[in-house]
Every structure is written in C-alpha cells, then in structure tokens.
Scaffold this motif. Sequence first.
Motif: not given
Length: 621
Positions: A363, A365, A372-373, A375, A425-426, A446
């Motif tokens: 995932s 950035y 920010p995505y 995800n 999370t990223t 995302g």
Amino acid sequence: QLPRSLKMILNLILLLYFCQTFTSAEDYEERKPEYFLTFVDPLHTAELFPIFVTTAIPGSAVWFTVEIPGLDWELTAQAYHGEFAGINIPSLIGLNAGQRGIVIRSHSCMELQIAAGSFGLSDFSTDVFHVFSTEAFKTCKHNRCTYYVATYGWPLNSEGYLSFTAIVGQTDNTIVSITPSVKSVLNSSSGSESLGATRARTVMINKTETIFLTSMQDLTGSIIESNNPLSIFTGQECVKIPNDVGKCSFISEQLPPTEQWGSQFVAIATPTQPLYSIIRVTAYRDSTQVAFNCTNQTESFLTLQKGQFKDVTISTGLSCSVSSNMDILLMQFSIGSEDGRGDPHMYLIPPTKWYFSRAVAISPYHFADGWPYDNTIAITIPSEFYQLSDISYEGLSLDMLETYNHQVVYSGEATFHTFLIMNITTGSHYLHHSNPHAKFGITAFGTTQFDSYGYTVTSPSSETCPRMLIPSRVRLSHVPCAIDKGTILEAKCDEGYVPKLGSVSVTCGDDGQWDGQLATCEVPKAIHLFVVRRSNAGIVISWTVPKSERPFCKAFELVLYYINESNGKKVILRRTKLDPVTRAYFLRRLRTIKPHKYMIKVNMMYSGETYGPPKEVEWKF
C-alpha cells in the motif's frame, strides 16, 4: 499501526520459522527472478516514475537491481520484509530512455513483490499496477504468445488524450505481430508510423526494447502476438469513466497472456466507490458464454465471439461469481466522482486459479504529493476456509486485529466464496492462511481527495505444491526456485545421521500435492559385529541389528580392506551388498594378497545411505 518493537519481534519469529522451513538463498541453484516494465506515460509528462519493491518471503531481505540497459543507469537497493523500497526514477531519465525498458533483477532466488505507480497530467491523476515476474507469465503454447488489450478510452477524438499499450521485449529477436482495433500510431526506435484498424503489422524487438501503440480512441480488442513472452502494459493518460462523469485520470495495468486467463472469478464492486463499478469482459474464442451470479440474486448471461468485449455494472456492496465455458479476461474500472472523492482507476480481476495461500500487499504513499491515500484491501477466499482465526496479517490472526485498529469493515457471500474488506496502513503487509490448501485472492485500493488507485495483489504462482517443512539435519541436494508439477526433492542426511521415517525423495504431483513426506534423520544405534569361526580357508562374520533399526535398515554392505604400510592409505579389496535377511557371511581367504592383517566391517544401509559401526573386526593369519 503495530508498535515497532512488536513488529520487529514478529519479523524475527517469521524469520526463524522460514529458516527452518527453507534452505538458505545461497543453496538455490536455478534462475533468479526478473521483472520487465517501462515508462508507461507515453508523453513523459509525469515528474517521476515510482516503483515500490518488497520481498515475497517473510523474514527475508533481498538485494535487487533496477537497470535501464543502454542508458548506463543502474540502482541497487535492498528490500526488507514488512517494508518496501521506494525507487523514484526522474522523468528526465524517462525522456532519455526513449524506447528502452526497465529490468529489475533479484540477486537471489527469492521473488520480489513489485507495484509501480503512474500518473499523467496532474498530481491527482494516479494509478498503481502490479509488475509481474517473467515466471508468472512464462507459459506460451507452441511458441506463440497472445495478448488482448483491455483498457478504457474515449469513443471519439473528443478530448485529445491518448490510449496506449506499451510492449517490452523479454528476449532478443522477438517477432511481434500487432493488430490494432482502431486507427493507431506505432512508435518504435525506427520512428512512428500510422496503422489502420485491424491491419496487422509485424516488427522485431530485442530484450528491454519498448514499442508504443497509441490512439485517440479506445484500444480495447487490439491483438498482440509473439514468438516469445512479452511484458505488456496498457491504459489511458486521462479518461473519464463513464465518459461524461467526474474528472479524467491516468489508468494503467499489466496484461496477462491468454494462457493465464481463467474461467472462474469472484468480482467485488470497488468498495471505495459510492455507486457502482464497471467490469469489462474480453473473449478470445468464438461462442464464449459467460454467467454472472450476484449476491442480490440477479443473473446475467453474455455470449461473446473472438476478440469481442462487453461491459457489466455491479452496484457497490454487491459481489458476483463469474464463470465461463472458455477462458476470459476481466478488467474492472472504478468510476469517476462528482464530489471529488476518488477518481477512475483500473485493475485485473484475478481468476481463482491464481489464488494462493500467502500474499504480500503493498500500500504505497501518495507519490505525486497529493493527500495521503486511505488504503484498503479486499480478500476473497473459499467459504469453507473462511475462519478469521486461520488467516493471519503480519503474524496476527484477523480475529485479533481490532487491538491494533485494524478491523473487518464488512463481509459478504459470493457463491461459495467469502470476501472481507480491511483498512490498512501505508507499507508492505504479509497475509497467509494456516492451511496451505486454502487459497485466496487480494486486491488493493487507495482513495483520497480527487484521486485513487487499484491493482491486483494476486499473481499466478509457479508453485503447484506447498513449500515443505525441511526436517532438521536434512539437506536437499537441489532446491528449485519454482515448484512445478513433477518437481523432485531429494534429501540427504548430515554426516553421522541416517534417514528413518519418510522418504528420501518426494515428487510434486499433478494434483498439487507431494507424494510423501521427507524422511527424518537420526543417529542410528550401532550394529553388533563379531567373528563366529576362523580357519585357513576363511572367516565367518556374523552380526545383529538393534530392534530400533530393523524397520529402516534396507540392506548390508560388507567391506574387506587393509592398510598400506608404505603410505597408510586404505585399500579396499572387496565390497559386497547383502540382502536384509542376511545375518552371517563366509569370507574366503584371498591367497594372492600379501598382508597378514585385514579389516572387516559391515555397514547398515538406509535408503541408499550407509552407516558403519564404530568398531571393526580384525582378521589376522
């Protein structure tokens, strides 16, 4: 987000487990994975080309090299499990690269997981696509590889944005036949030329050489054939989906050859979409019949001819089982949004034959300096294997994840499959099922303001049999990179140990299962050896075998030798194999031999391995 200390402990546990399960990377003897891609933006309007690399094996760290051959540009980095290495190639390099592709090579036999970002005319026009290894798409029948383009474009030359297909050679002297579905332009190292619709054009390309097929119209239905596998990427530099909704966005995806298409799928409406998703169905054989059976009890049926495609919409919150009498390709499109939340993207829907018992999801950035995505991943698994306690995420079962702010958003049934949606999370995330026969598919998404991405995490695996636990004190004579049908694993014991329960050779069968278990290695109890009778004619040797060794001792080997007094070396005079029922043997005196002292020993034989007693019998005369 897991605490860093906890994440380090979990990685260490995974590393120790896989050290027991696999031999080291240095023992791997076959080909090392390669990945081919190119700058998918045909006009190189993007500021950079981001590539995200991690390892596909838990607990591992792998060195890899990113290279643009012919440009004297190379970068070497290391990917760690649980993290990804972000490589940003500046657009200036892309402009200088011209018709050159990019090759990523793993320095070991361990496979990488690679996702590449793409964006076009603005920082809010991004997508992500999976970069598949050459092993994933290596199969071509009769030296003929066939690819059908499936993308989404403008029906007419109304907006001036290009639909594109980038073709990257994996082998020198590859002959490529291109039949565009609409009027197009072919860009190669030789220049540009116009191609009429349905008019075939044949070219030859070399390894990493790239050619671009572009058009102001939708290239879906274009056919690419070759005598060697290719890496092919398709998309649109800015398209609205549908053409009258929301803002336009860059979309991209890698295409599989027809040999990797499938006949069974589970399609889920893009979970980040408020309304519906579009699924484009492409056929490559006449009279292809396709059935959609969805969770709202609706059914739809399609009949397609060779090269035809049709679109089907699925409302958000629904899922469908898709089946066909012949292999098909499914490409899913996220629609645009009028309120600015998300925008179009595209991704492959993996056939169920691609599913595997473990996966690594990246995932990323937001690589274009946008917001920010948020995800998300969607996991699809046969309902018989759907138990949250059996599915682990970063070493923790899914039923424990609420502790770390990860939760199942919702789940639903899709005709004998269950899917669940997770916010993540990223980073790089490892998932696996405790049952190696339980195979699942994963798609990553995302979404952020005015932007979104989507790609399939699932990749065709060349491994048909599950990785086998290697018992302690066992060394494999050969460890293949890929485990295919017919792969044979042969085991040898460390010195001083012999094989007991199990087999010293196992084979991966057509059913995807091993035909046995590898033997365990143990220290055997010594044979008891003694002299029954001596005479000038010869000697009678007898022995007994401990009860614990009798089920495993397959035969005996009698060895007669003497020590050469001049150099101290052992000279073997006779080596005789005896069947398991033999317990005594008469050894006739060798009158032509000068030494007056011989040594005799009887070895026990275990599936080809020999083990000698600590004491030997001396024969003097």
